[in-house]
Design a protein around this motif. Structure first.
Motif, PDB file in Angstrom:
ATOM      1  N   ILE A 127      -7.718 -29.590 -37.100  1.00 37.99           N
ATOM      2  CA  ILE A 127      -8.952 -29.686 -36.313  1.00 37.99           C
ATOM      3  C   ILE A 127     -10.151 -29.696 -37.260  1.00 37.99           C
ATOM      4  CG2 ILE A 127     -10.407 -28.501 -34.611  1.00 37.99           C
ATOM      5  CD1 ILE A 127      -7.837 -27.297 -33.437  1.00 37.99           C
ATOM      6  N   LYS A 128     -11.090 -30.598 -37.020  1.00 37.34           N
ATOM      7  CA  LYS A 128     -12.284 -30.689 -37.861  1.00 37.34           C
ATOM      8  C   LYS A 128     -13.196 -29.504 -37.563  1.00 37.34           C
ATOM      9  CE  LYS A 128     -12.037 -35.728 -38.163  1.00 37.34           C
ATOM     10  NZ  LYS A 128     -12.697 -37.021 -37.852  1.00 37.34           N
ATOM     11  N   ALA A 129     -13.119 -28.530 -38.437  1.00 40.21           N
ATOM     12  CA  ALA A 129     -13.847 -27.279 -38.217  1.00 40.21           C
ATOM     13  C   ALA A 129     -13.867 -26.471 -39.503  1.00 40.21           C
ATOM     14  CB  ALA A 129     -13.163 -26.482 -37.103  1.00 40.21           C
ATOM     15  N   TYR A 130     -14.556 -25.322 -39.445  1.00 36.14           N
ATOM     16  CA  TYR A 130     -14.422 -24.321 -40.488  1.00 36.14           C
ATOM     17  C   TYR A 130     -13.278 -23.406 -40.056  1.00 36.14           C
ATOM     18  CZ  TYR A 130     -19.119 -25.801 -41.877  1.00 36.14           C
ATOM     19  OH  TYR A 130     -20.205 -26.538 -42.275  1.00 36.14           O
ATOM     20  N   HIS A 131     -12.380 -23.108 -40.963  1.00 34.21           N
ATOM     21  CA  HIS A 131     -11.235 -22.253 -40.669  1.00 34.21           C
ATOM     22  C   HIS A 131     -11.341 -21.012 -41.553  1.00 34.21           C
ATOM     23  CE1 HIS A 131      -9.214 -25.555 -38.437  1.00 34.21           C
ATOM     24  NE2 HIS A 131      -9.857 -26.304 -39.320  1.00 34.21           N
ATOM     25  N   LEU A 132     -11.589 -19.868 -40.927  1.00 32.56           N
ATOM     26  CA  LEU A 132     -11.801 -18.628 -41.660  1.00 32.56           C
ATOM     27  C   LEU A 132     -10.602 -17.695 -41.504  1.00 32.56           C
ATOM     28  CD1 LEU A 132     -13.573 -16.703 -43.324  1.00 32.56           C
ATOM     29  CD2 LEU A 132     -14.672 -15.997 -41.166  1.00 32.56           C
ATOM     30  N   PHE A 133      -9.963 -17.404 -42.622  1.00 30.08           N
ATOM     31  CA  PHE A 133      -8.835 -16.474 -42.652  1.00 30.08           C
ATOM     32  C   PHE A 133      -9.276 -15.195 -43.345  1.00 30.08           C
ATOM     33  CE2 PHE A 133      -6.986 -20.662 -42.347  1.00 30.08           C
ATOM     34  CZ  PHE A 133      -5.907 -20.504 -41.486  1.00 30.08           C
ATOM     35  N   ILE A 134      -9.158 -14.084 -42.657  1.00 34.51           N
ATOM     36  CA  ILE A 134      -9.508 -12.787 -43.227  1.00 34.51           C
ATOM     37  C   ILE A 134      -8.255 -11.911 -43.216  1.00 34.51           C
ATOM     38  CG2 ILE A 134     -10.972 -10.740 -43.051  1.00 34.51           C
ATOM     39  CD1 ILE A 134     -12.998 -12.390 -41.517  1.00 34.51           C
ATOM     40  N   GLN A 135      -8.022 -11.232 -44.307  1.00 34.35           N
ATOM     41  CA  GLN A 135      -6.869 -10.340 -44.380  1.00 34.35           C
ATOM     42  C   GLN A 135      -7.256  -8.945 -43.906  1.00 34.35           C
ATOM     43  OE1 GLN A 135      -3.693 -11.144 -47.184  1.00 34.35           O
ATOM     44  NE2 GLN A 135      -4.302  -9.281 -48.239  1.00 34.35           N
ATOM     45  N   ALA A 136      -6.378  -8.325 -43.156  1.00 32.29           N
ATOM     46  CA  ALA A 136      -6.629  -6.967 -42.681  1.00 32.29           C
ATOM     47  C   ALA A 136      -6.737  -5.997 -43.864  1.00 32.29           C
ATOM     48  CB  ALA A 136      -5.516  -6.539 -41.731  1.00 32.29           C
ATOM     49  N   PRO A 137      -7.480  -4.916 -43.718  1.00 32.13           N
ATOM     50  CA  PRO A 137      -7.788  -4.052 -44.867  1.00 32.13           C
ATOM     51  C   PRO A 137      -6.717  -3.039 -45.281  1.00 32.13           C
ATOM     52  CG  PRO A 137      -8.952  -3.294 -42.919  1.00 32.13           C
ATOM     53  CD  PRO A 137      -8.281  -4.573 -42.538  1.00 32.13           C
ATOM     54  N   TYR A 138      -5.853  -2.615 -44.345  1.00 31.09           N
ATOM     55  CA  TYR A 138      -4.936  -1.527 -44.668  1.00 31.09           C
ATOM     56  C   TYR A 138      -3.569  -2.051 -45.116  1.00 31.09           C
ATOM     57  CZ  TYR A 138      -8.448   0.971 -41.940  1.00 31.09           C
ATOM     58  OH  TYR A 138      -9.628   1.467 -41.463  1.00 31.09           O
ATOM     59  N   PRO A 139      -3.162  -1.796 -46.372  1.00 34.24           N
ATOM     60  CA  PRO A 139      -1.881  -2.301 -46.865  1.00 34.24           C
ATOM     61  C   PRO A 139      -0.690  -1.544 -46.290  1.00 34.24           C
ATOM     62  CG  PRO A 139      -2.951  -0.957 -48.540  1.00 34.24           C
ATOM     63  CD  PRO A 139      -3.923  -1.067 -47.408  1.00 34.24           C
ATOM     64  N   ILE A 140       0.396  -2.283 -46.029  1.00 31.56           N
ATOM     65  CA  ILE A 140       1.648  -1.699 -45.551  1.00 31.56           C
ATOM     66  C   ILE A 140       2.648  -1.717 -46.709  1.00 31.56           C
ATOM     67  CG2 ILE A 140       3.474  -1.807 -43.816  1.00 31.56           C
ATOM     68  CD1 ILE A 140       0.680  -1.367 -42.639  1.00 31.56           C
ATOM     69  N   TYR A 141       3.060  -0.555 -47.136  1.00 31.60           N
ATOM     70  CA  TYR A 141       3.958  -0.427 -48.293  1.00 31.60           C
ATOM     71  C   TYR A 141       5.268  -1.182 -48.067  1.00 31.60           C
ATOM     72  CZ  TYR A 141       7.039   1.836 -51.710  1.00 31.60           C
ATOM     73  OH  TYR A 141       7.938   2.081 -52.718  1.00 31.60           O
ATOM     74  N   ASP A 142       5.645  -1.977 -49.050  1.00 33.34           N
ATOM     75  CA  ASP A 142       6.893  -2.739 -48.988  1.00 33.34           C
ATOM     76  C   ASP A 142       8.046  -1.851 -49.461  1.00 33.34           C
ATOM     77  OD1 ASP A 142       8.841  -4.716 -48.926  1.00 33.34           O
ATOM     78  OD2 ASP A 142       8.321  -5.485 -50.917  1.00 33.34           O
ATOM     79  N   ARG A 143       8.777  -1.290 -48.514  1.00 37.62           N
ATOM     80  CA  ARG A 143       9.851  -0.349 -48.838  1.00 37.62           C
ATOM     81  C   ARG A 143      10.994  -1.004 -49.601  1.00 37.62           C
ATOM     82  NH1 ARG A 143       9.597   4.558 -46.343  1.00 37.62           N
ATOM     83  NH2 ARG A 143       7.957   4.811 -44.770  1.00 37.62           N
ATOM     84  N   GLY A 158      10.652  -3.144 -51.948  1.00 40.83           N
ATOM     85  CA  GLY A 158      10.234  -3.312 -53.326  1.00 40.83           C
ATOM     86  C   GLY A 158      10.411  -4.724 -53.865  1.00 40.83           C
ATOM     87  N   LYS A 159      10.323  -5.707 -52.972  1.00 39.52           N
ATOM     88  CA  LYS A 159      10.544  -7.095 -53.378  1.00 39.52           C
ATOM     89  C   LYS A 159       9.248  -7.896 -53.512  1.00 39.52           C
ATOM     90  CE  LYS A 159      15.206  -7.453 -51.431  1.00 39.52           C
ATOM     91  NZ  LYS A 159      16.096  -8.206 -50.498  1.00 39.52           N
ATOM     92  N   ARG A 160       8.118  -7.304 -53.100  1.00 43.99           N
ATOM     93  CA  ARG A 160       6.857  -8.028 -53.153  1.00 43.99           C
ATOM     94  C   ARG A 160       5.814  -7.217 -53.914  1.00 43.99           C
ATOM     95  NH1 ARG A 160       5.448  -9.254 -47.025  1.00 43.99           N
ATOM     96  NH2 ARG A 160       6.152  -7.098 -46.837  1.00 43.99           N
ATOM     97  N   ASN A 161       4.938  -7.921 -54.626  1.00 44.50           N
ATOM     98  CA  ASN A 161       3.853  -7.191 -55.287  1.00 44.50           C
ATOM     99  C   ASN A 161       2.777  -6.848 -54.258  1.00 44.50           C
ATOM    100  OD1 ASN A 161       2.021  -9.452 -55.047  1.00 44.50           O
ATOM    101  ND2 ASN A 161       3.025 -10.381 -56.816  1.00 44.50           N
TER     102      ASN A 161
END
Length: 232
Positions: free
Chosen positions: A55-71, A73-76
């Motif tokens: 779609i011809k538009a501005y597309h704004l992606f914002i990441q949520a602020p609170y991190p969820i620990y990866d139990r 241990g496969k992702r940084n």
């Protein structure tokens, strides 16, 4: 002997990434704000909504602020999922945390007004992002024109006596008939209430679970097309 000499609270700052993408010709155009679900991030969500980015538009992606620990241990840390608010079942805490998140989003939008010309804004919120999207739209109603909530619920009760100021909103609520994470009936009731109050609000039950499948994206795209976001 033990004496507490000082007790208080201090602010802790964390960096939160966001991304603004422009599609189509330069100049004034709509903005679509994407709010991802619990334990997701903008990298994952951008891939999920690929069709909407045409779609011809501005597309704004914002990441949520609170991190969820990866139990596992496969992702940084940069790849960890995130949460938009802190919820322990207490409604006062729920609304307070959504207000904090909404203020954070509003700050980013205000910073962008000097960079882009926005003709209208749509919020596309999924699951936890859908709850927050509904809250933001009704609390910051001057900024929002259109609202899509998928697998979530608009907390209409939080705006008792204040909903009419947001009557200009066009609202689409999509819910999976087999969604066992967020049941569809409460959202349907909220949409019926809004319709009774004169809102242009629609609830659609689709053949899906809670997972953000392509059927949701297709339905959202067609609705945006009817609402004027997609050129015919």
């Amino acid at each position: 002997m033990q004496d507490v000499l000082v007790s208080g609270k201090a602010s802790f700052e964390i960096e939160v990434p966001y991304k603004l993408i422009e599609t189509g010709d330069k100049g004034e155009k709509p903005l679509i704000l994407y709010l991802h679900g619990f334990n997701q991030n903008i990298e994952f969500f951008e891939k999920k909504v690929k069709k909407l980015k045409t779609i011809k538009a501005y597309h704004l992606f914002i990441q949520a602020p609170y991190p969820i620990y990866d139990r596992k241990g496969k992702r940084n840390v940069s790849q960890w999922g995130r949460s938009w608010y802190l919820y322990d079942g207490n409604q006062e805490q729920f609304l307070k945390s959504m207000e904090v998140a909404s203020g954070f989003i509003e700050g980013i939008l205000d910073d962008l007004t000097d960079t882009v010309q926005i003709s209208r804004m749509c919020i596309f919120g999924y699951s936890m992002g859908g709850y927050l999207g509904g809250y933001f739209a009704f609390s910051r109603w001057k900024k929002v024109k259109d609202l899509i909530v998928i697998g979530g619920r608009i907390k209409t009760e939080a705006f008792e006596g204040r909903r009419k100021q947001a009557k200009h909103l066009n609202i689409l609520a999509l819910h999976g008939e087999d969604d066992t994470s967020v049941y569809p009936e409460p959202q349907k009731e909220c949409i019926e209430l809004l319709k009774e109050e004169g809102f242009n609000a629609n609830f659609k039950l689709v053949e899906a679970t809670h997972k953000l499948s392509s059927v949701y994206i297709t339905k959202a795209y067609k609705w945006l097309q009817k609402t004027g976001y997609v050129e015919s």
